[in-house]
Design a protein around this motif. Structure first.
Motif, PDB file in Angstrom:
ATOM      1  N   ASP A 159       0.848  -1.189   0.000  1.00  0.00           N
ATOM      2  CA  ASP A 159       0.000   0.000   0.000  1.00  0.00           C
ATOM      3  C   ASP A 159       0.880   1.234   0.000  1.00  0.00           C
ATOM      4  O   ASP A 159       1.901   1.286   0.701  1.00  0.00           O
ATOM      5  N   LEU A 160       0.469   2.245  -0.750  1.00  0.00           N
ATOM      6  CA  LEU A 160       1.174   3.517  -0.802  1.00  0.00           C
ATOM      7  C   LEU A 160       0.188   4.623  -0.466  1.00  0.00           C
ATOM      8  O   LEU A 160      -0.847   4.759  -1.131  1.00  0.00           O
ATOM      9  N   VAL A 161       0.465   5.390   0.584  1.00  0.00           N
ATOM     10  CA  VAL A 161      -0.429   6.461   1.027  1.00  0.00           C
ATOM     11  C   VAL A 161       0.065   7.794   0.474  1.00  0.00           C
ATOM     12  O   VAL A 161       1.256   8.124   0.590  1.00  0.00           O
ATOM     13  N   TRP A 162      -0.881   8.552  -0.091  1.00  0.00           N
ATOM     14  CA  TRP A 162      -0.537   9.860  -0.659  1.00  0.00           C
ATOM     15  C   TRP A 162      -1.735  10.790  -0.514  1.00  0.00           C
ATOM     16  O   TRP A 162      -2.796  10.544  -1.082  1.00  0.00           O
ATOM     17  N   ARG A 163      -1.583  11.833   0.314  1.00  0.00           N
ATOM     18  CA  ARG A 163      -2.596  12.874   0.482  1.00  0.00           C
ATOM     19  C   ARG A 163      -3.982  12.295   0.771  1.00  0.00           C
ATOM     20  O   ARG A 163      -4.980  12.662   0.136  1.00  0.00           O
ATOM     21  N   GLY A 164      -4.088  11.389   1.707  1.00  0.00           N
ATOM     22  CA  GLY A 164      -5.375  10.839   2.091  1.00  0.00           C
ATOM     23  C   GLY A 164      -5.874   9.714   1.225  1.00  0.00           C
ATOM     24  O   GLY A 164      -6.930   9.140   1.491  1.00  0.00           O
ATOM     25  N   LEU A 165      -5.129   9.394   0.169  1.00  0.00           N
ATOM     26  CA  LEU A 165      -5.493   8.283  -0.711  1.00  0.00           C
ATOM     27  C   LEU A 165      -4.536   7.121  -0.482  1.00  0.00           C
ATOM     28  O   LEU A 165      -3.353   7.318  -0.206  1.00  0.00           O
ATOM     29  N   THR A 166      -5.050   5.908  -0.602  1.00  0.00           N
ATOM     30  CA  THR A 166      -4.214   4.713  -0.476  1.00  0.00           C
ATOM     31  C   THR A 166      -4.308   3.904  -1.762  1.00  0.00           C
ATOM     32  O   THR A 166      -5.392   3.467  -2.152  1.00  0.00           O
TER      33      THR A 166
END
Length: 245
Positions: free
Chosen positions: A201-208
């Motif tokens: 999983d990669l989290v970026w600005r509230g998105l996964t």
């Protein structure tokens, strides 16, 4: 006068901050998420016929550890029970600290609104225990669905182990999962099978953003004998995009 007002403000502000710190946490909290997946795999088996699915969840938690939750997903192909194109899972449970980890016990109800031509809805009690070790979190889960009409009058047992490791100084988490389903029911087409997953999983600005390899030890012939297409048990890569709120 101005100096007196400033002095009073200096006395009141620390008291106000202290009162805010001493204020007890809210009794209830709410959280939710919306997800788009390239394939809805339930315990390794596709319930969207290899097609994309839209999913959503919402949870209300009490500070005592009790919670109520629902999870929903669109269905297709083998997952369309009697014409229904929606799965709705309702949870009620409680989480409690135990031996440095967390024990989670509850009851899950699988519902298929709009389904017809048979009994499809059933209950499944579950329990899990999770524990963190530095950046790693391990979880062991058990679920037992007692004999019900939707399960052909038989019971089903499911056990799983999960491991997630957050990579230090990065927004990435690696995941591994293995599960075993046992029971002569629609949940275990052959009466007993294994399924496993590996992903990240990669989290970026509230998105996964997630990518997961999913596989089982079920053969194409076994899928066909269960009245489904062979693709529902074929190994695949599942992509997902989740927004939390």
């Amino acid at each position: 006068m101005r100096l007196w007002l400033l002095g009073m403000a200096g006395l009141l502000l620390p008291a106000t901050a202290l009162a805010q710190e001493m204020r007890p946490p809210r009794a209830l909290s709410f959280e939710g998420a919306a997800t788009l997946v390239s394939d809805y795999r339930f315990r390794g088996i596709s319930l969207s016929d290899g097609h994309a699915a839209v999913q959503g969840t919402a949870t209300a938690r009490h500070r005592s550890g009790a919670y109520l939750s629902f999870w929903a997903s669109t269905l297709d192909g083998f997952g369309e029970l009697g014409g229904s194109n929606l799965e709705l899972d309702l949870y009620a449970g409680v989480r409690h600290p135990l031996a440095g980890g967390t024990l989670d016990v509850g009851l899950l109800y699988y519902a298929y609104p709009g389904s017809s031509g048979g009994d499809f809805e059933f209950f499944e009690p579950y329990a899990s225990y999770s524990h963190s070790f530095g950046p790693a979190n391990a979880k062991f889960s058990l679920a037992f669905a007692p004999a019900q009409d939707a399960l052909g009058g038989n019971s089903n047992f499911y056990a799983a182990a999960d491991l997630a490791v957050a990579l230090p100084a990065t927004p990435m988490t690696l995941r591994a999962h293995a599960g075993r389903s046992h029971g002569n029911t629609p949940l275990s087409p052959t009466g007993d099978y294994l399924e496993w997953q590996f992903g990240a999983d990669l989290v970026w600005r509230g998105l996964t953003l997630g990518v997961t390899y999913v596989d089982t030890d079920l053969s194409a012939a076994e899928a066909i004998s269960a009245g489904a297409a062979r693709e529902i048990v074929a190994p695949t890569i599942v992509l997902s995009l989740t927004a939390n709120f």
